[in-house]
Design an enzyme around this catalytic site. Structure first.
Site, PDB file in Angstrom:
ATOM      1  N   HIS A  59       0.744  -1.252   0.006  1.00 19.26           N
ATOM      2  CA  HIS A  59      -0.168  -0.156  -0.053  1.00 19.26           C
ATOM      3  C   HIS A  59       0.938   1.236  -0.089  1.00 19.26           C
ATOM      4  O   HIS A  59       1.868   1.369   0.735  1.00 19.26           O
ATOM      5  CB  HIS A  59      -0.957   0.053   1.170  1.00 19.26           C
ATOM      6  CG  HIS A  59      -1.802  -0.884   1.271  1.00 19.26           C
ATOM      7  ND1 HIS A  59      -3.108  -0.431   0.478  1.00 19.26           N
ATOM      8  CD2 HIS A  59      -2.306  -2.247   1.799  1.00 19.26           C
ATOM      9  CE1 HIS A  59      -3.934  -1.626   0.725  1.00 19.26           C
ATOM     10  NE2 HIS A  59      -3.504  -2.629   1.588  1.00 19.26           N
ATOM     11  N   PRO A  60       0.416   2.522  -0.742  1.00 22.01           N
ATOM     12  CA  PRO A  60       1.041   3.488  -0.548  1.00 22.01           C
ATOM     13  C   PRO A  60       0.622   4.215   0.605  1.00 22.01           C
ATOM     14  O   PRO A  60      -0.630   4.105   0.972  1.00 22.01           O
ATOM     15  CB  PRO A  60       0.743   4.186  -1.965  1.00 22.01           C
ATOM     16  CG  PRO A  60      -0.700   3.615  -2.155  1.00 22.01           C
ATOM     17  CD  PRO A  60      -0.715   2.326  -1.857  1.00 22.01           C
ATOM     18  N   PHE A 114       0.444   2.722   8.218  1.00 19.79           N
ATOM     19  CA  PHE A 114      -0.613   2.675   8.815  1.00 19.79           C
ATOM     20  C   PHE A 114      -1.668   2.229   7.742  1.00 19.79           C
ATOM     21  O   PHE A 114      -1.759   2.728   6.759  1.00 19.79           O
ATOM     22  CB  PHE A 114      -1.048   4.299   9.172  1.00 19.79           C
ATOM     23  CG  PHE A 114      -2.465   4.305   9.626  1.00 19.79           C
ATOM     24  CD1 PHE A 114      -2.774   4.029  10.844  1.00 19.79           C
ATOM     25  CD2 PHE A 114      -3.376   5.431   8.730  1.00 19.79           C
ATOM     26  CE1 PHE A 114      -4.256   3.960  11.208  1.00 19.79           C
ATOM     27  CE2 PHE A 114      -4.629   5.647   9.378  1.00 19.79           C
ATOM     28  CZ  PHE A 114      -5.179   4.789  10.410  1.00 19.79           C
ATOM     29  N   ALA A 118      -9.608   3.555   3.248  1.00 25.73           N
ATOM     30  CA  ALA A 118      -9.591   5.030   2.925  1.00 25.73           C
ATOM     31  C   ALA A 118     -10.724   5.618   2.117  1.00 25.73           C
ATOM     32  O   ALA A 118     -11.009   6.590   2.027  1.00 25.73           O
ATOM     33  CB  ALA A 118      -8.183   5.836   2.475  1.00 25.73           C
TER      34      ALA A 118
END
Length: 320
Positions: A59-60, A114, A118
């Site tokens: 994940h970015p 984290f 989103a």
């Protein structure tokens, strides 16, 4: 009909190679609903700690672009961009810097970035959740991150199956010449159509008891994907509703982005739910849900479904 996918497809949904391999072995699936329990079993019971960390690292961070790893599709990067679109749209230079600083602190404490689903969340929401979860014990936070990863995976699986269903429904059985001509006409129509500048479904909330927008009310959007074509009145079906996105209303009472900005929405039955009890403790309604249907002929239209709310009444309408 059964839907078959390969490891590359599932790797776009979840960055764990073990997860992708196990899902590919379990494929084909008769439906998205059948794939979700299999995915949850594989993720929580067959993927080990290193597999969880591998998925997290794919994940970015919010506001960050991530290059595509060799052998992997850029589909995951595109989906990440769409999932974070609300956060980026509501971010400022200072808030992005604060997010970056807190991500550094978080990774230093827990050893991974984290992870949060989103979709539809604003930048302030994400930052507040990051700060709240920072106080967790590492073992507790690791489990929460895995749950959030599963939420992201389910959203992406829904997109994967939706795309496959759309392809299957549009297969043209006519002679090659006619099919090619039809494809050219369709392409021309698409190129001439205006691109949306907002998601197909939007909402806002007005607090009519105070005569002002309802700020900070939690909202979620779901789509019906049950075993039956439509939910029957008075009959519940577990797992029939699939989450599309979550958000909270801003100071103007408008929710953040609840789904991707797409030109054509999938026809079907949708449900917008509002967490009215959290906004108005002691009110009569613990929550409010509005269910509506989008027909095949309406898939390029916009659907604005607002809520006019007071502690003891509510109403809605289709706006513009």
């Amino acid at each position: 009909m059964e839907f078959a996918f390969d490891e590359k497809d599932f790797l776009a949904c979840c960055g764990s190679t073990r997860f992708a391999a196990e899902m590919a072995r379990a494929s084909p699936f008769p439906s998205f609903q059948a794939a979700v329990p299999a995915a949850r079993d594989i993720w929580f019971n067959r993927v080990d700690v290193s597999g969880w960390l591998e998925a997290f690292s794919a994940h970015p961070q919010i506001g960050e672009t991530k290059s595509v790893a060799p052998g992997r599709s850029d589909t995951s990067a595109q989906w990440s961009k769409g999932e974070q679109s609300t956060a980026l749209a509501t971010a400022t230079g200072s808030s992005l810097q604060e997010l970056s600083d807190w991500n550094v602190r978080y990774k230093r404490k827990f050893g991974f970035i984290f992870i949060i689903c989103a979709s539809g969340r604003t930048s302030p929401e994400i930052l507040a959740e990051l700060k709240r979860r920072y106080s967790n014990r590492p073992i507790e936070e690791f489990q929460i991150a895995a749950e959030e990863q599963m939420k992201v995976t389910e959203l992406r699986l829904a997109k994967l199956f939706s795309a496959k269903e759309h392809m299957a429904s549009t297969v043209d059985q006519r002679p090659a010449g006619l099919a090619k001509k039809a494809e050219e006409v369709s392409s021309n129509k698409t190129s001439q159509s205006a691109t949306r500048t907002r998601p197909p479904i939007t909402t806002h909330v007005l607090d009519v008891s105070q005569g002002c927008p309802a700020s900070g009310m939690e909202v979620c959007l779901e789509m019906w994907r049950g075993n039956k074509p439509r939910p029957l009145f008075g009959e519940a079906e577990v797992g029939g509703w699939i989450l599309q996105g979550v958000s909270s209303t801003d100071k103007d009472g408008r929710s953040g982005q609840l789904m991707d900005i797409i030109n054509e929405i999938n026809p079907g039955i949708y449900r917008i739910s509002f967490n009215t009890s959290k906004y108005c403790p002691g009110g009569f309604f613990p929550y409010v849900s509005i269910i509506f249907e989008i027909a095949e002929t309406q898939k390029r239209e916009h659907f604005h479904v607002p809520l006019l709310f007071s502690p003891f009444s509510f109403t809605t309408y289709r706006g513009s």
